[in-house]
Enzyme design. Structure first.
Site, PDB file in Angstrom:
ATOM      1  CB  THR A 117      27.312  -3.635   8.539  1.00 21.62           C
ATOM      2  OG1 THR A 117      25.565  -3.081   8.712  1.00 21.62           O
ATOM      3  CG2 THR A 117      27.760  -4.635   8.014  1.00 21.62           C
ATOM      4  CE1 TYR A 141      27.199  -1.479   3.263  1.00 22.65           C
ATOM      5  CE2 TYR A 141      24.964  -1.825   5.711  1.00 22.65           C
ATOM      6  CZ  TYR A 141      26.574  -1.751   5.142  1.00 22.65           C
ATOM      7  OH  TYR A 141      27.117  -1.402   6.045  1.00 22.65           O
TER       8      TYR A 141
END
Ligand code: UDP
Length: 326
Positions: A117, A141
């Site tokens: 990501t 995250y």
């Protein structure tokens, strides 16, 4: 030879499974269905309900199906949840990935494609982010994904496993043929929510911040069509199978759109004016996040096919009008 797709009942994984099947590959999907949807699994794929953290199951699947490649999509993806429940994110995204990587090495899997990501970069001043930008994730995250990249890097140095980490920017849209799309029960992403608003499923769309240092004051992101993202995975797999080196690649188009531009595109595509509410910034949201896709284009020969916001929005809207209100 078989490709094992973890999270293949999810948004991106289900698109990947379709693409692999279209290429004539054998596909096994491993998904625990916590966020995945059984109906999104293509008929021709073998489906196993289970967890990537179940080492015995993964080893058994690898041996039984002679898996040569693993595409690892399974994971938790909601940034605010990672802030309120970080250990769940580290357990699911980091610890389970470690178990999976170990099972792959033990089972002789040679190629590993990892869903990473743009959140591994955190806040950055750069107009376009390249792969060498500092990695200072701003939330659990991003850290949970970056740690998995590090494990892959170290494992690839020590073993014959080769990997590609694909750092996704803002994935949106849906299969142009309408076979699958984003079905996550609790959507937080802008394009999905804007489509839900256009279809009357949300009373209004909140705009998180109108005072950013961007042309219209709202956040700017690099929205990539899910089919172009899946094409990048296929190229990454071909690269590794041809003996190419491990590495990380940004996945985005290299230009961004603001929240207001996205709203305009959804209004145009749906023919409905969206009710919006200007709200405070969401904690941790950077003003602009745009990929430099030069490495992906140069090294893997990636050529986007759906680099147009109106098309992304149209496909998202078509899918959204098909699925039940969630
Ligand atoms: N956003 C918004 N309203 C929403 C969802 C998102 O204004 O309901 C904004 C968000 O602040 C960011 C952009 O839209 O500027 C993209 O957010 P999203 O959650 O889709 O992805 P992120 O970039 O946070 O991963």
């Amino acid at each position: 030879m078989t490709a094992l797709v973890t999270g293949g009942a999810g948004y991106i994984g289900s698109h990947m499974a379709l693409a692999l099947l279209e290429r004539g590959e054998d596909v096994v999907i491993l998904d625990n269905l916590t966020t995945g949807v059984r109906d999104l699994v293509p008929d021709k794929a073998q489906f196993v309900q289970g967890d990537v953290g179940d080492a015995r199951l993964v080893r058994q699947l690898i041996a039984e199906h002679e898996v040569d490649s693993v595409l690892h999509f399974a994971g938790s993806t909601v940034v605010p949840d990672s802030v309120s429940d970080p250990l769940r994110y580290y357990a699911n995204n980091t610890c389970n990935s470690r178990t999976l990587i170990e099972a792959c090495i033990q089972g002789g899997v040679k190629h590993f494609i990892f869903s990473s990501t743009a959140a591994v970069y955190g806040a950055t001043e750069a107009e376009m982010i390249d792969e060498n930008a500092p990695k200072i994730p701003a939330n659990p995250y991003g850290r949970s994904k970056l740690m998995t990249e590090w494990m892959l890097q170290d494992a690839a140095s020590a073993t014959s496993l080769k990997y590609i980490a694909l750092r996704y920017f803002n994935v949106a849209g849906a299969d142009p043929l309408g076979r699958t799309g984003q079905s996550t029960p609790r959507a937080t992403h802008l394009i999905k929510r804007a489509c839900q608003t256009a279809l009357g499923r949300l009373p209004y769309l909140g705009i998180f911040g109108v005072d950013f240092a961007t042309p219209d004051g709202t956040g700017v992101r690099d929205y990539i069509h899910v089919s172009d993202l899946v094409a990048a995975h296929a190229l990454a797999l071909d690269h590794l199978r041809a003996g190419g080196e491990s590495g990380a690649f940004n996945c985005g188009y290299g230009h961004g759109f603001s929240v207001r531009q996205v709203i305009g595109a959804v209004e145009q595509a749906s023919g409905h004016k969206l009710a919006v509410k200007e709200l405070p910034r969401r904690p941790g949201d950077p003003p602009a996040v745009v990929a430099d896709p030069g490495k992906l284009k140069g090294r893997l020969g990636w050529t986007p096919r759906y680099d147009a916001l109106d098309q992304i929005v149209r496909h998202a809207l078509e899918w959204e009008s098909r699925v039940d209100a969630r």
